[in-house]
Every structure is written in structure tokens, then in C-alpha cells.
Design a protein around this motif. Structure first.
Motif, PDB file in Angstrom:
ATOM      1  N   VAL A 179      16.881  12.530   6.461  1.00  0.00           N
ATOM      2  CA  VAL A 179      17.378  11.236   5.976  1.00  0.00           C
ATOM      3  C   VAL A 179      16.411  10.595   4.993  1.00  0.00           C
ATOM      4  O   VAL A 179      16.741   9.599   4.350  1.00  0.00           O
ATOM      5  N   GLY A 180      15.210  11.157   4.870  1.00  0.00           N
ATOM      6  CA  GLY A 180      14.227  10.589   3.956  1.00  0.00           C
ATOM      7  C   GLY A 180      12.892  11.284   4.073  1.00  0.00           C
ATOM      8  O   GLY A 180      12.756  12.331   4.718  1.00  0.00           O
ATOM      9  N   ALA A 181      11.892  10.694   3.441  1.00  0.00           N
ATOM     10  CA  ALA A 181      10.537  11.237   3.484  1.00  0.00           C
ATOM     11  C   ALA A 181       9.561  10.106   3.176  1.00  0.00           C
ATOM     12  O   ALA A 181       9.936   9.061   2.648  1.00  0.00           O
ATOM     13  N   TYR A 182       8.302  10.338   3.529  1.00  0.00           N
ATOM     14  CA  TYR A 182       7.260   9.380   3.160  1.00  0.00           C
ATOM     15  C   TYR A 182       5.978  10.128   2.864  1.00  0.00           C
ATOM     16  O   TYR A 182       5.773  11.264   3.314  1.00  0.00           O
ATOM     17  N   SER A 183       5.120   9.503   2.100  1.00  0.00           N
ATOM     18  CA  SER A 183       3.815  10.072   1.789  1.00  0.00           C
ATOM     19  C   SER A 183       2.778   8.964   1.826  1.00  0.00           C
ATOM     20  O   SER A 183       2.993   7.877   1.268  1.00  0.00           O
ATOM     21  N   ILE A 184       1.667   9.236   2.499  1.00  0.00           N
ATOM     22  CA  ILE A 184       0.559   8.284   2.582  1.00  0.00           C
ATOM     23  C   ILE A 184      -0.592   8.847   1.761  1.00  0.00           C
ATOM     24  O   ILE A 184      -1.138   9.902   2.087  1.00  0.00           O
ATOM     25  N   ALA A 185      -0.930   8.159   0.691  1.00  0.00           N
ATOM     26  CA  ALA A 185      -2.027   8.591  -0.177  1.00  0.00           C
ATOM     27  C   ALA A 185      -3.301   7.848   0.227  1.00  0.00           C
ATOM     28  O   ALA A 185      -3.404   6.625   0.070  1.00  0.00           O
ATOM     29  N   TYR A 186      -4.249   8.598   0.779  1.00  0.00           N
ATOM     30  CA  TYR A 186      -5.520   8.020   1.224  1.00  0.00           C
ATOM     31  C   TYR A 186      -6.568   8.128   0.120  1.00  0.00           C
ATOM     32  O   TYR A 186      -6.517   9.002  -0.744  1.00  0.00           O
ATOM     33  N   ARG A 187      -7.548   7.206   0.183  1.00  0.00           N
ATOM     34  CA  ARG A 187      -8.676   7.253  -0.752  1.00  0.00           C
ATOM     35  C   ARG A 187      -9.820   6.447  -0.173  1.00  0.00           C
ATOM     36  O   ARG A 187      -9.616   5.318   0.295  1.00  0.00           O
ATOM     37  N   ASP A 188     -11.004   7.019  -0.197  1.00  0.00           N
ATOM     38  CA  ASP A 188     -12.177   6.318   0.333  1.00  0.00           C
ATOM     39  C   ASP A 188     -12.382   4.992  -0.394  1.00  0.00           C
ATOM     40  O   ASP A 188     -12.405   4.943  -1.628  1.00  0.00           O
ATOM     41  N   GLY A 189     -12.528   3.915   0.394  1.00  0.00           N
ATOM     42  CA  GLY A 189     -12.777   2.605  -0.185  1.00  0.00           C
ATOM     43  C   GLY A 189     -11.534   1.864  -0.612  1.00  0.00           C
ATOM     44  O   GLY A 189     -11.630   0.769  -1.176  1.00  0.00           O
ATOM     45  N   TYR A 190     -10.357   2.446  -0.382  1.00  0.00           N
ATOM     46  CA  TYR A 190      -9.099   1.814  -0.778  1.00  0.00           C
ATOM     47  C   TYR A 190      -8.135   1.805   0.411  1.00  0.00           C
ATOM     48  O   TYR A 190      -8.216   2.656   1.294  1.00  0.00           O
ATOM     49  N   ARG A 191      -7.213   0.834   0.392  1.00  0.00           N
ATOM     50  CA  ARG A 191      -6.168   0.824   1.396  1.00  0.00           C
ATOM     51  C   ARG A 191      -5.233   2.015   1.163  1.00  0.00           C
ATOM     52  O   ARG A 191      -4.964   2.377   0.016  1.00  0.00           O
ATOM     53  N   PRO A 192      -4.699   2.615   2.215  1.00  0.00           N
ATOM     54  CA  PRO A 192      -3.718   3.685   2.025  1.00  0.00           C
ATOM     55  C   PRO A 192      -2.472   3.156   1.315  1.00  0.00           C
ATOM     56  O   PRO A 192      -2.074   2.011   1.503  1.00  0.00           O
ATOM     57  N   VAL A 193      -1.890   3.980   0.520  1.00  0.00           N
ATOM     58  CA  VAL A 193      -0.635   3.651  -0.162  1.00  0.00           C
ATOM     59  C   VAL A 193       0.464   4.488   0.473  1.00  0.00           C
ATOM     60  O   VAL A 193       0.396   5.715   0.485  1.00  0.00           O
ATOM     61  N   THR A 194       1.481   3.825   1.003  1.00  0.00           N
ATOM     62  CA  THR A 194       2.594   4.509   1.655  1.00  0.00           C
ATOM     63  C   THR A 194       3.866   4.320   0.837  1.00  0.00           C
ATOM     64  O   THR A 194       4.237   3.195   0.510  1.00  0.00           O
ATOM     65  N   ILE A 195       4.510   5.415   0.521  1.00  0.00           N
ATOM     66  CA  ILE A 195       5.757   5.394  -0.236  1.00  0.00           C
ATOM     67  C   ILE A 195       6.854   6.024   0.608  1.00  0.00           C
ATOM     68  O   ILE A 195       6.693   7.134   1.133  1.00  0.00           O
ATOM     69  N   PHE A 196       7.981   5.310   0.749  1.00  0.00           N
ATOM     70  CA  PHE A 196       9.138   5.825   1.462  1.00  0.00           C
ATOM     71  C   PHE A 196      10.218   6.217   0.459  1.00  0.00           C
ATOM     72  O   PHE A 196      10.409   5.539  -0.549  1.00  0.00           O
TER      73      PHE A 196
END
Length: 298
Positions: A122-139
Motif C-alpha cells: 500500500v506504500g513505502a517509506y524511507s528514513i534518511a539518517y545523517r550525523d548531526g542532523y534530524r532524520p528525514v522521513t518520506i512516505f
């Protein structure tokens, strides 16, 4: 061609020649120059399918693969591998929206438990991590991108759905987290009457040789064999039109006018064979583009 400093720094001349002949055989000099400059400027490797040159008829396009975004993200300081998952009907999935320090809406995954059988995607998501930054989550909601399942690349989306929808979410997350924006672009072309004839000498020299002389008139069985060969060649041309997405007579005629050199009123057997070789290269480019075409508007 006058090469830009970026191209000279990135590619030796012998490598440029291989890229030109094997990956961009239908490109004009200006088109190839722009493609090579883009690849060099972004430090993308055409041989690793990170950047593509695509040409449908008279329309050329530069396209960046999802792998290009991951490759460039790895070069950024603080890179961490993204977490990309599909969501199915039987999964226990929860997420919440919150305001970050800038007052912007952000999302985070609270819970994702998998139960088998998982059911349809029904969908997907990706969490892009990076040291010193908040994670970015895309649905990605499947309903919101339903057009891709019936569009030009529908075969790949339906056959490889988990990979395709996951890559789409991952690409968008990486773009936002690492500030990546290559920007695909179409290369504008002059009107057809101003386009130089396509040079096939490096592709089919034997065809050029045969086209300079008038073939002897054959009779009897030879006529039947020649007619049979021509019929088969024309059938293959028609099949290739379909593979290239050319369905109306005007588009087919425009394509033949541009890429099939005809000395007389009708194409000869040698001319059709040369035309088929050009079409085969264009079909290969189209298929390669479809495999990588997971860049979609947000």
C-alpha cells in the motif's frame, strides 16, 4: 567538439569515445557534449548506470538514476545508510506528524510490525539518517502515484514493485536530507527540416557500400526471395516502431525521415537493414531508461 574543462578532468579521450559509441550512439555532438558535461560536473559514472542519455526520435533527454542519489549521498559528511521499507495491508504500521524547531511539519515512524502473509503493498517509506542532523522521513502512498502503474514504465513498476516504490521513497528522502538536486532535462531540438541527416557510416559501412550502386534486376526465384526478405524487414521495422512507442503513421514517417537514408523513392534492403540497426540501439537506450526511470514528480 570543444570539450569543457570539467569533461577533460573527468574523462580521458579514449573513455569519451567509448561512452559516445556505446552509451550515446544516437547523440548529436551538442547533445553528447551536454551529457558528458553533466556527468563530469556531478561526478557520475555512465558505466555504473548513474546517468543515462535517452533519445526517442528527435527528443533527447538526460536522466539520473536512483543509484546516483545514493552514490552522491555517500560522499557527504555524516552519511549513514537510509532505512527503506514497504508497507503492506497486513502490517501493523503507525507514524506521527510533529513540528520541528523551524515550525515545519516532520514525520516519524512509531511502529512497524510485519505479519505474514503481508498482503498487497500500500506504500513505502524511507528514513534518511545523517550525523548531526534530524532524520528525514518520506512516505509514499501507492494511491498517490497510481499513474506509474499504467504509464510508460508500467512493466517495471508492476514486475518489480517493492524495489521501484522503495527506490522512489529513498530518492526523495536522500534529496531532502543531503540537498541533492541534479535536475533531469530535455534537450530542445530544432525542427526536423533543420536536422542534419543521421550519419551511419560508423554503424553500417557495408550498407553505404551497397547504396552507391544499383542492384541488378533479379528474375524468377530471386524475385520471390528478395520480396520475402523485404517483407520480413518491413515487419521488423513495424515491430520496432511499437517497441519505441511510435503508434501513428506521422510519427513513424518522421522517425524514418530522420534516421533512414533513402537514395530512391523506396528504401532498399541494405537501407532497411541499416535503419533496423539504428532502431535496435534506440530500443536498447529506451529499455535502459525504463529500468532506471524511478524519478517522479513529488
Amino acid at each position: 567538439m570543444t570539450l569543457t574543462p570539467e569533461i577533460k578532468d573527468a574523462f580521458p579521450l579514449e573513455v569519451l569515445e567509448v561512452i559516445r559509441t556505446s552509451l550515446c550512439p544516437t547523440a548529436t555532438d551538442p547533445e553528447f557534449l551536454l551529457f558528458a558535461h553533466k556527468a563530469a560536473s556531478y561526478r557520475l559514472d555512465p558505466f555504473k548506470n548513474e546517468i543515462f542519455f535517452i533519445k526517442y526520435g528527435n527528443q533527447a533527454r538526460i536522466q539520473f538514476a536512483a543509484e546516483a542519489y545514493l552514490a552522491k549521498a555517500r560522499e557527504k559528511e555524516g552519511f549513514q545508510p537510509p532505512d527503506t521499507q514497504t508497507v503492506c495491508t497486513n502490517d501493523n504500521f503507525k507514524a506521527r506528524k510533529y513540528k520541528n524547531e523551524k515550525g515545519e511539519d516532520e514525520w516519524e515512524v512509531i511502529e512497524h510490525e510485519v505479519t505474514f502473509p503481508r498482503g498487497a503493498i500500500v506504500g513505502a517509506y524511507s528514513i534518511a539518517y545523517r550525523d548531526g542532523y534530524r532524520p528525514v522521513t518520506i512516505f509514499v502512498d501507492k494511491e498517490h502515484i497510481s499513474h506509474v502503474y499504467t504509464g510508460q514504465n508500467k512493466d517495471n513498476w508492476n514486475k518489480w514493485e517493492p524495489d521501484m516504490i522503495g527506490k522512489h521513497a529513498e530518492q526523495r528522502a536522500l534529496k531532502k536530507q543531503y540537498g541533492l538536486e541534479f535536475g533531469e532535462e530535455n534537450i530542445e531540438q530544432p525542427p526536423l527540416q533543420n536536422v542534419d541527416p543521421y550519419d551511419r557510416k560508423d554503424v553500417t559501412p557495408e550498407a553505404e557500400k551497397h547504396e552507391t550502386t544499383t542492384p541488378p534486376k533479379q528474375t524468377g526465384q530471386g524475385d520471390d526471395e528478395a520480396a520475402s526478405r523485404m517483407k520480413a524487414l518491413k515487419a521488423q521495422v513495424k515491430a520496432n516502431y511499437k517497441k519505441l512507442g511510435l503508434t501513428d503513421k506521422e510519427a513513424m514517417g518522421t522517425h524514418m525521415q530522420q534516421f533512414c537514408k533513402v537514395n530512391g523513392t523506396e528504401p532498399t534492403e541494405a537501407e532497411l537493414k541499416a535503419y533496423l540497426k539504428i532502431m535496435d540501439m534506440q530500443i536498447q537506450e529506451k529499455q535502459a531508461a525504463e529500468q532506471a526511470e524511478d524519478t517522479l514528480p513529488e
